[in-house]
Design a protein around this motif. Structure first.
Motif, PDB file in Angstrom:
ATOM      1  N   SER A   1      -5.290   9.139   3.023  1.00 35.63           N
ATOM      2  CA  SER A   1      -3.840   8.995   2.992  1.00 35.63           C
ATOM      3  C   SER A   1      -3.185   9.915   4.020  1.00 35.63           C
ATOM      4  O   SER A   1      -2.253   9.526   4.728  1.00 35.63           O
TER       5      SER A   1
ATOM      6  N   HIS B   1      -6.117   5.821  -2.018  1.00 39.39           N
ATOM      7  CA  HIS B   1      -5.954   6.809  -3.075  1.00 39.39           C
ATOM      8  C   HIS B   1      -6.720   8.091  -2.731  1.00 39.39           C
ATOM      9  O   HIS B   1      -6.508   9.122  -3.364  1.00 39.39           O
ATOM     10  N   ASP B   2      -7.605   7.994  -1.745  1.00 40.05           N
ATOM     11  CA  ASP B   2      -8.291   9.171  -1.227  1.00 40.05           C
ATOM     12  C   ASP B   2      -7.271  10.008  -0.476  1.00 40.05           C
ATOM     13  O   ASP B   2      -6.679   9.559   0.516  1.00 40.05           O
TER      14      ASP B   2
ATOM     15  N   GLN C   1      -9.375   0.968   3.842  1.00 42.60           N
ATOM     16  CA  GLN C   1     -10.098   1.938   3.026  1.00 42.60           C
ATOM     17  C   GLN C   1      -9.316   2.220   1.734  1.00 42.60           C
ATOM     18  O   GLN C   1      -8.269   1.637   1.479  1.00 42.60           O
ATOM     19  N   ASN C   2      -9.838   3.130   0.952  1.00 42.75           N
ATOM     20  CA  ASN C   2      -9.207   3.508  -0.314  1.00 42.75           C
ATOM     21  C   ASN C   2      -8.118   4.538  -0.051  1.00 42.75           C
ATOM     22  O   ASN C   2      -8.400   5.728   0.145  1.00 42.75           O
TER      23      ASN C   2
ATOM     24  N   THR D   1       0.805  -1.220   0.000  1.00 40.18           N
ATOM     25  CA  THR D   1       0.000   0.000   0.000  1.00 40.18           C
ATOM     26  C   THR D   1       0.833   1.263   0.000  1.00 40.18           C
ATOM     27  O   THR D   1       0.286   2.351  -0.043  1.00 40.18           O
TER      28      THR D   1
END
Length: 303
Positions: free
Chosen positions: A152, A147-148, A144-145, A21
């Motif tokens: 991050s 890329h948010d 979670q995502n 990640t």
């Protein structure tokens, strides 16, 4: 990266195990950012490991902070061990670096040592559970995502809070005897790293270490180094060396089949009688009694 692993016998953590990640640097930051890897290993069970050839015993919620992204071998000695592994990639300059690394001497010393060889710090007695909850938070965020940009950023701040929490009350939680501190330059290192470096040297040279020889190794005057040892360890150089020899003796008695005579020789005692007397004085039991009560793997090793 957050990952829960179970080690039954042996596990090699490869570099690729820590890239799941961590986001690559964007082109505009690649040229002026420096990346440094730190792994955090949280023990979820009682376990005994060989970490890159070094014996480390862990209780639930003990933490290892490990530098470098080089492969690391974890070999379990007893029942299956459950660990939670996190990978942090620190970039400079970032808010994490400014908030944590700038004020955190332990991370600073690890970064200064570079990543060519892994070094680690062991934290024990983390009974307040706050560090454990930060680990839980990091694991939850990573589901979670990432890329948010907001998530991050939150993850980066959570990692910073965890490292800051490890710094709090670290005098009581760092296990100097189990940690592998980096480097040999004491002059600009933090007091914790100074203690660890001297401790590591005395462990490696327990048979023949002297005040003069150790002072020379680290580039100090003998008398100044003597005062430094008393300041760092709250005991004399001789007292610290004697403490280390007893700690090593305990591990040899519990983890090996070496005879009392062999252990005494390896630790620098003139004879086994001297070792016997010192061990009984400090531990209130003989070496043989200690082995009988703590060396539970000794009989199993003959199977």
């Amino acid at each position: 990266m957050a990952k829960t692993i179970t080690i039954t016998t042996e596990l090699i953590l490869e570099t690729t195990d820590f890239d799941e990640t961590n986001q690559p640097l964007s082109p505009e930051t690649e040229s002026n950012s420096k990346c440094f890897h730190i792994r955090l290993i949280e023990s979820l069970t009682t376990c005994e490991l060989f970490l890159s050839g070094h014996y480390v015993s862990l209780s639930p919620f003990d933490v290892i902070m490990l530098s470098s992204d080089q492969p690391v071998t974890l070999k379990n000695l007893t029942a299956p061990a459950q660990l939670r592994v996190f990978s942090e990639c620190l970039h400079a300059p970032t808010p994490l670096n400014m908030v944590v690394v700038g004020d955190n001497p332990m991370v600073h010393d690890l970064m200064n040592a570079g990543e060519h060889e892994p070094h680690y710090i062991v934290y024990r007695h983390l009974t307040d559970q706050l560090k454990h909850r930060y680990f839980d938070l990091l694991a939850e965020i990573e589901c979670q995502n990432l890329h948010d940009v907001f998530l991050s950023y939150q993850r980066e701040m959570a990692a910073g809070l965890l490292l800051t929490e490890l710094l709090r009350n670290h005098e009581q939680t760092i296990s100097i005897s189990d940690s592998d501190f980096p480097g040999t330059d004491l002059h600009h290192a933090s007091a914790d790293t100074q203690s660890g470096l001297i401790f590591n040297y005395l462990v490696l040279h327990s048979q023949n270490a002297t005040l003069q020889g150790t002072a020379t190794h680290f580039g100090y005057d003998k008398n100044y180094f003597s005062r430094l040892c008393r300041k760092l360890f709250d005991k004399s150089f001789t007292g610290q060396l004697a403490f280390i020899r007893i700690e090593l003796a305990k591990r040899m008695l519990a983890l090996s089949n070496k005879t009392i005579e062999e252990i005494a020789f390896e630790l620098g005692y003139k004879n086994s009688s001297s070792f016997f007397a010192v061990f009984k004085r400090d531990m209130s039991m003989t070496p043989n009694d200690y082995r009988a009560s703590h060396g539970y793997r000794r009989s199993a090793s003959h199977d």
